[in-house]
Design an enzyme around this catalytic site. Structure first.
Site, PDB file in Angstrom:
ATOM      1  N   HIS A 160      -0.012   3.635   4.046  1.00 35.73           N
ATOM      2  CA  HIS A 160      -1.072   4.556   4.486  1.00 35.73           C
ATOM      3  C   HIS A 160      -1.801   4.061   5.734  1.00 35.73           C
ATOM      4  CE1 HIS A 160      -3.298   8.098   4.127  1.00 35.73           C
ATOM      5  NE2 HIS A 160      -3.674   8.050   2.867  1.00 35.73           N
ATOM      6  N   ARG A 161      -1.467   2.891   6.230  1.00 37.10           N
ATOM      7  CA  ARG A 161      -2.118   2.392   7.441  1.00 37.10           C
ATOM      8  C   ARG A 161      -1.667   3.144   8.681  1.00 37.10           C
ATOM      9  NH1 ARG A 161      -0.887  -3.945   6.655  1.00 37.10           N
ATOM     10  NH2 ARG A 161       1.157  -2.991   6.231  1.00 37.10           N
TER      11      ARG A 161
END
Length: 215
Positions: free
Chosen positions: A186-187
């Site tokens: 999710h970065r």
């Protein structure tokens, strides 16, 4: 090998991840497999080729987060999890997007053979940019896969099973479908990115299977 597997699993704990699932109908895909199986092409090879094709439209899914930025990969190096005595390894088809389905199939057979003989070179199991974990052959209905270190996504593929659905003409019929679940870092990858990737993968497997084999 088990120590290496455990170390990799522990390394994933610091990565913020999310998962998105989608049902994909497989009747056309299964029909294509029936044509290609006599020529030595496996389901795994077909999935690897299909994923490599879709990744070309979604470079962010094939990318990895690195310190301070995003590393984009020009090649779709498809790693496919294989269970062997003593652990798990991911033989990698490097540059799968540039191979035809028969080349992918041949390369996968070669890599799996080397994996079972414990003769894979580091580049052949540690250069994946996207990983596929397929447990469909065990009848698994759905599962989540753990994101390998240094990659942005992994796709978990469950079994294809028949179900009763409403057809386009309003009547009910039987179609086969499988549930796929993508786990993403999710970065740098967002939910919409993953959803669009699965949408295009579904479109390829459901409506455009001829493109996989160029038939």
């Amino acid at each position: 090998m088990q120590k290496a597997v455990a170390k990799n699993m522990e390394a994933t704990l610091s990565v913020p991840i999310f998962r998105v699932s989608r049902e994909i109908y497989t009747d056309d895909f299964d029909a294509l497999y029936a044509k290609l199986k006599p020529k030595g092409v496996s389901v795994s090879a077909m999935l690897a080729k299909a994923v490599a094709m879709v990744l070309q439209k979604h470079p962010i899914i094939n990318a990895a987060y690195v310190e301070g930025g995003i590393k984009y990969n020009s090649d779709a190096n498809i790693a496919m999890a294989v269970a062997i005595d003593g652990g798990l390894i991911t033989p990698t088809i490097i540059g799968a997007q540039n191979m035809d389905i028969f080349q992918v199939g041949e390369r996968r057979r070669e890599l799996v053979g080397k994996a079972k003989d414990k003769k894979l070179s580091p580049a052949e199991y540690s250069s994946g940019t996207f990983t596929i974990s397929n447990l469909g052959m065990f009848g698994v209905q759905q599962f989540d896969a753990i994101l390998p270190p240094g990659t942005g996504s992994i796709l978990a593929i469950a079994a294809s099973t028949p179900k009763v659905v409403q057809m386009s003409n309003g009547y009910y019929g039987v179609k086969k479908s499988m549930t796929v679940t993508i786990t993403c870092d999710h970065r740098h990858i967002y939910g919409a990115d993953a959803a669009e990737f699965l949408k295009d993968l579904a479109d390829l497997l459901e409506n455009n299977t001829r493109d996989i084999a160029m038939l």
